[in-house]
Design an enzyme around this catalytic site. Structure first.
Site, PDB file in Angstrom:
ATOM      1  N   LYS A   1       0.829  -1.208   0.000  1.00 31.38           N
ATOM      2  CA  LYS A   1       0.000   0.000   0.000  1.00 31.38           C
ATOM      3  C   LYS A   1       0.868   1.265   0.000  1.00 31.38           C
ATOM      4  O   LYS A   1       0.667   2.174  -0.804  1.00 31.38           O
ATOM      5  CB  LYS A   1      -0.918   0.021   1.235  1.00 31.38           C
ATOM      6  CG  LYS A   1      -1.799  -1.217   1.369  1.00 31.38           C
ATOM      7  CD  LYS A   1      -2.684  -1.167   2.594  1.00 31.38           C
ATOM      8  CE  LYS A   1      -1.963  -1.179   3.920  1.00 31.38           C
ATOM      9  NZ  LYS A   1      -1.313  -2.444   4.273  1.00 31.38           N
TER      10      LYS A   1
ATOM     11  N   ARG B   1      -9.899   0.736   8.665  1.00 34.17           N
ATOM     12  CA  ARG B   1      -9.503  -0.628   9.036  1.00 34.17           C
ATOM     13  C   ARG B   1     -10.594  -1.350   9.807  1.00 34.17           C
ATOM     14  O   ARG B   1     -10.396  -2.502  10.192  1.00 34.17           O
ATOM     15  CB  ARG B   1      -8.253  -0.553   9.927  1.00 34.17           C
ATOM     16  CG  ARG B   1      -6.955  -0.785   9.193  1.00 34.17           C
ATOM     17  CD  ARG B   1      -5.864  -0.507  10.194  1.00 34.17           C
ATOM     18  NE  ARG B   1      -4.675  -1.274   9.988  1.00 34.17           N
ATOM     19  CZ  ARG B   1      -3.577  -0.782   9.414  1.00 34.17           C
ATOM     20  NH1 ARG B   1      -3.556   0.438   8.945  1.00 34.17           N
ATOM     21  NH2 ARG B   1      -2.504  -1.533   9.314  1.00 34.17           N
TER      22      ARG B   1
ATOM     23  N   ARG C   1      11.999  -5.045   5.089  1.00 40.04           N
ATOM     24  CA  ARG C   1      11.691  -3.648   4.737  1.00 40.04           C
ATOM     25  C   ARG C   1      12.503  -2.636   5.547  1.00 40.04           C
ATOM     26  O   ARG C   1      12.728  -2.797   6.727  1.00 40.04           O
ATOM     27  CB  ARG C   1      10.213  -3.367   4.983  1.00 40.04           C
ATOM     28  CG  ARG C   1       9.891  -1.882   4.854  1.00 40.04           C
ATOM     29  CD  ARG C   1       8.445  -1.589   4.909  1.00 40.04           C
ATOM     30  NE  ARG C   1       7.801  -2.076   6.110  1.00 40.04           N
ATOM     31  CZ  ARG C   1       6.494  -2.027   6.286  1.00 40.04           C
ATOM     32  NH1 ARG C   1       5.711  -1.534   5.354  1.00 40.04           N
ATOM     33  NH2 ARG C   1       5.963  -2.485   7.392  1.00 40.04           N
TER      34      ARG C   1
ATOM     35  N   ARG D   1      11.033  -0.422  11.243  1.00 39.84           N
ATOM     36  CA  ARG D   1       9.928  -0.242  12.174  1.00 39.84           C
ATOM     37  C   ARG D   1       9.974  -1.263  13.307  1.00 39.84           C
ATOM     38  O   ARG D   1      10.318  -2.419  13.089  1.00 39.84           O
ATOM     39  CB  ARG D   1       8.593  -0.365  11.423  1.00 39.84           C
ATOM     40  CG  ARG D   1       8.214   0.911  10.725  1.00 39.84           C
ATOM     41  CD  ARG D   1       7.085   0.771   9.771  1.00 39.84           C
ATOM     42  NE  ARG D   1       5.936  -0.020  10.232  1.00 39.84           N
ATOM     43  CZ  ARG D   1       4.836  -0.194   9.510  1.00 39.84           C
ATOM     44  NH1 ARG D   1       4.736   0.381   8.318  1.00 39.84           N
ATOM     45  NH2 ARG D   1       3.841  -0.928   9.959  1.00 39.84           N
TER      46      ARG D   1
ATOM     47  N   ARG E   1      -0.581  -8.506  13.600  1.00 40.77           N
ATOM     48  CA  ARG E   1      -1.111  -7.572  12.590  1.00 40.77           C
ATOM     49  C   ARG E   1      -1.985  -8.312  11.581  1.00 40.77           C
ATOM     50  O   ARG E   1      -3.028  -7.820  11.167  1.00 40.77           O
ATOM     51  CB  ARG E   1       0.047  -6.857  11.880  1.00 40.77           C
ATOM     52  CG  ARG E   1       0.682  -5.780  12.747  1.00 40.77           C
ATOM     53  CD  ARG E   1       2.100  -5.458  12.340  1.00 40.77           C
ATOM     54  NE  ARG E   1       2.216  -4.787  11.060  1.00 40.77           N
ATOM     55  CZ  ARG E   1       3.376  -4.617  10.412  1.00 40.77           C
ATOM     56  NH1 ARG E   1       4.500  -5.068  10.943  1.00 40.77           N
ATOM     57  NH2 ARG E   1       3.407  -3.989   9.267  1.00 40.77           N
TER      58      ARG E   1
HETATM   59  P1  AP5 Z   1       4.895  -1.567   1.781  1.00 38.52           P
HETATM   60  O1  AP5 Z   1       4.514  -0.792   0.572  1.00 38.52           O
HETATM   61  O2  AP5 Z   1       5.641  -0.842   2.844  1.00 38.52           O
HETATM   62  O3  AP5 Z   1       3.611  -2.314   2.388  1.00 38.52           O
HETATM   63  P2  AP5 Z   1       2.330  -1.764   3.152  1.00 38.52           P
HETATM   64  O4  AP5 Z   1       1.136  -2.454   2.591  1.00 38.52           O
HETATM   65  O5  AP5 Z   1       2.315  -0.265   3.159  1.00 38.52           O
HETATM   66  O6  AP5 Z   1       2.608  -2.371   4.574  1.00 38.52           O
HETATM   67  P3  AP5 Z   1       2.548  -1.745   6.031  1.00 38.52           P
HETATM   68  O7  AP5 Z   1       3.313  -2.699   6.919  1.00 38.52           O
HETATM   69  O8  AP5 Z   1       2.997  -0.319   6.062  1.00 38.52           O
HETATM   70  O9  AP5 Z   1       1.052  -1.849   6.328  1.00 38.52           O
HETATM   71  P4  AP5 Z   1       0.418  -1.887   7.687  1.00 38.52           P
HETATM   72  O10 AP5 Z   1      -1.007  -1.820   7.264  1.00 38.52           O
HETATM   73  O11 AP5 Z   1       0.774  -3.017   8.570  1.00 38.52           O
HETATM   74  O12 AP5 Z   1       1.048  -0.630   8.450  1.00 38.52           O
HETATM   75  P5  AP5 Z   1       0.499   0.797   8.864  1.00 38.52           P
HETATM   76  O13 AP5 Z   1       1.642   1.716   8.856  1.00 38.52           O
HETATM   77  O14 AP5 Z   1      -0.724   1.150   8.094  1.00 38.52           O
HETATM   78  O15 AP5 Z   1       5.723  -2.845   1.298  1.00 38.52           O
HETATM   79  C1  AP5 Z   1       6.291  -3.768   2.214  1.00 38.52           C
HETATM   80  C2  AP5 Z   1       7.646  -4.280   1.666  1.00 38.52           C
HETATM   81  O16 AP5 Z   1       7.398  -5.037   0.477  1.00 38.52           O
HETATM   82  C3  AP5 Z   1       8.621  -3.157   1.261  1.00 38.52           C
HETATM   83  O17 AP5 Z   1       9.929  -3.529   1.605  1.00 38.52           O
HETATM   84  C4  AP5 Z   1       8.470  -3.042  -0.272  1.00 38.52           C
HETATM   85  O18 AP5 Z   1       9.677  -2.636  -0.900  1.00 38.52           O
HETATM   86  C5  AP5 Z   1       8.087  -4.472  -0.640  1.00 38.52           C
HETATM   87  N1  AP5 Z   1       7.149  -4.509  -1.781  1.00 38.52           N
HETATM   88  C6  AP5 Z   1       6.076  -3.695  -2.005  1.00 38.52           C
HETATM   89  N2  AP5 Z   1       5.427  -4.052  -3.139  1.00 38.52           N
HETATM   90  C7  AP5 Z   1       6.105  -5.117  -3.649  1.00 38.52           C
HETATM   91  C8  AP5 Z   1       5.909  -5.942  -4.817  1.00 38.52           C
HETATM   92  N3  AP5 Z   1       4.896  -5.748  -5.668  1.00 38.52           N
HETATM   93  N4  AP5 Z   1       6.801  -6.945  -5.021  1.00 38.52           N
HETATM   94  C9  AP5 Z   1       7.837  -7.168  -4.149  1.00 38.52           C
HETATM   95  N5  AP5 Z   1       8.070  -6.416  -3.042  1.00 38.52           N
HETATM   96  C10 AP5 Z   1       7.208  -5.409  -2.788  1.00 38.52           C
HETATM   97  O19 AP5 Z   1       0.009   0.524  10.362  1.00 38.52           O
HETATM   98  C11 AP5 Z   1       0.939   0.276  11.411  1.00 38.52           C
HETATM   99  C12 AP5 Z   1       0.176   0.215  12.738  1.00 38.52           C
HETATM  100  O20 AP5 Z   1      -0.449   1.486  13.000  1.00 38.52           O
HETATM  101  C13 AP5 Z   1      -0.981  -0.795  12.813  1.00 38.52           C
HETATM  102  O21 AP5 Z   1      -0.528  -2.098  13.123  1.00 38.52           O
HETATM  103  C14 AP5 Z   1      -1.849  -0.171  13.917  1.00 38.52           C
HETATM  104  O22 AP5 Z   1      -1.297  -0.393  15.187  1.00 38.52           O
HETATM  105  C15 AP5 Z   1      -1.730   1.320  13.624  1.00 38.52           C
HETATM  106  N6  AP5 Z   1      -2.771   1.809  12.674  1.00 38.52           N
HETATM  107  C16 AP5 Z   1      -2.544   2.394  11.450  1.00 38.52           C
HETATM  108  N7  AP5 Z   1      -3.697   2.731  10.860  1.00 38.52           N
HETATM  109  C17 AP5 Z   1      -4.690   2.349  11.733  1.00 38.52           C
HETATM  110  C18 AP5 Z   1      -6.110   2.407  11.676  1.00 38.52           C
HETATM  111  N8  AP5 Z   1      -6.747   2.926  10.606  1.00 38.52           N
HETATM  112  N9  AP5 Z   1      -6.809   1.921  12.715  1.00 38.52           N
HETATM  113  C19 AP5 Z   1      -6.196   1.414  13.810  1.00 38.52           C
HETATM  114  N10 AP5 Z   1      -4.839   1.311  13.925  1.00 38.52           N
HETATM  115  C20 AP5 Z   1      -4.092   1.777  12.897  1.00 38.52           C
END
Ligand code: AP5
Length: 216
Positions: free
Chosen positions: A14, A88, A127, A161, A172
């Site tokens: 994402k 979410r 990552r 992270r 997660r």
């Molecule tokens: P990346 O693009 O970073 O993946 P992502 O989907 O953004 O993953 P996240 O871990 O950031 O998502 P998340 O939902 O767990 O975290 P968030 O910050 O929202 O890609 C990942 C890796 O893969 C990278 O190294 C990239 O290079 C590689 N890659 C990407 N695409 C690829 C491809 N096509 N092929 C190969 N490699 C690829 O949330 C973190 C925390 O915040 C949550 O756990 C929660 O505690 C809190 N939080 C955030 N939002 C909320 C909410 N709305 N409600 C409640 N809690 C929340």
């Protein structure tokens, strides 16, 4: 400009795709994860409250994240929002609809990035991101051209992270399946859902998302 949600489990890509849409189309990424991490780093009261919850991989309360999104949307000029990691829960989805109506906007599409769990472990544990500009890298699949230096902004501040470990990832993923995956049915019923293959190469995923955007 269209407003979209990127929906998918941790590591689905994402953030990677949202950054590309910002650079390529001038859209605006609204990542609740980034907002919460910024609050954690700057040591605000809210940041202190959510730090341990995030590190464990659990969701923070709806009230906090809805408040963050409301702050960003209120007074925002124009559209082209990419909601990354929000909503979410069904409560967050309902709140988003109400907020969008309040600011005279609507949601055009929800892109479900489809991946399988085995790929996610490798993606998450490899990552790192640039602390300067937020560019996303991977030890194996997308290393920096010069070790330790961001390709985009030249910063040497590379960040991993606290929740990018196997134990937090398990939590997660469980949170995703229990609380977030019902949104797939919710947006399907609203006629907004489009699936893309998140296991494809990064460029191919971008092309699939571009197709969705060009149809809106
Ligand atoms: P990346 O693009 O970073 O993946 P992502 O989907 O953004 O993953 P996240 O871990 O950031 O998502 P998340 O939902 O767990 O975290 P968030 O910050 O929202 O890609 C990942 C890796 O893969 C990278 O190294 C990239 O290079 C590689 N890659 C990407 N695409 C690829 C491809 N096509 N092929 C190969 N490699 C690829 O949330 C973190 C925390 O915040 C949550 O756990 C929660 O505690 C809190 N939080 C955030 N939002 C909320 C909410 N709305 N409600 C409640 N809690 C929340």
């Amino acid at each position: 400009m269209p407003n979209i949600i990127l929906l998918g489990p941790p590591g689905a890509g994402k953030g990677t795709q949202a950054k590309r849409l910002e650079d390529g189309r001038g859209m605006v990424q609204l990542s609740t994860g980034d907002m919460l991490r910024a609050a954690k780093t700057s040591g605000t009261e809210m940041g202190k409250r959510v730090a341990a919850v995030m590190d464990r991989g659990e969701l923070v309360t709806d009230e906090i994240v809805i408040g963050l999104i409301e702050e960003k949307l209120t007074g925002a000029v124009g559209g082209g929002f990419i909601f990354d990691g929000f909503p979410r829960t069904l409560a967050q989805a309902d709140a988003l609809e109400a907020l969008m109506a309040k600011v005279g906007q609507h949601l055009d599409a929800v892109v479900e990035m489809q991946v399988d769990d085995t790929a996610l472990v490798a993606r998450i544990t490899g990552r790192f991101t640039c602390g300067g500009c937020g560019a996303v890298y991977h030890d194996v699949t997308r290393p920096t051209k010069v070790a330790g230096t961001c390709d985009v902004c030249g910063s040497h501040n590379m960040v991993r992270r606290a929740d990018d470990n196997e134990e937090s990832l398990r939590t997660r993923l469980m949170e995703y399946y229990k609380k977030t995956s019902p949104l797939i049915g919710y947006y399907h019923a609203k006629g907004k859902l489009v699936g893309v293959d998140g296991l494809a190469e990064v460029d191919a995923v971008s092309a699939a998302i571009a197709k969705v955007l060009d149809k809106t």
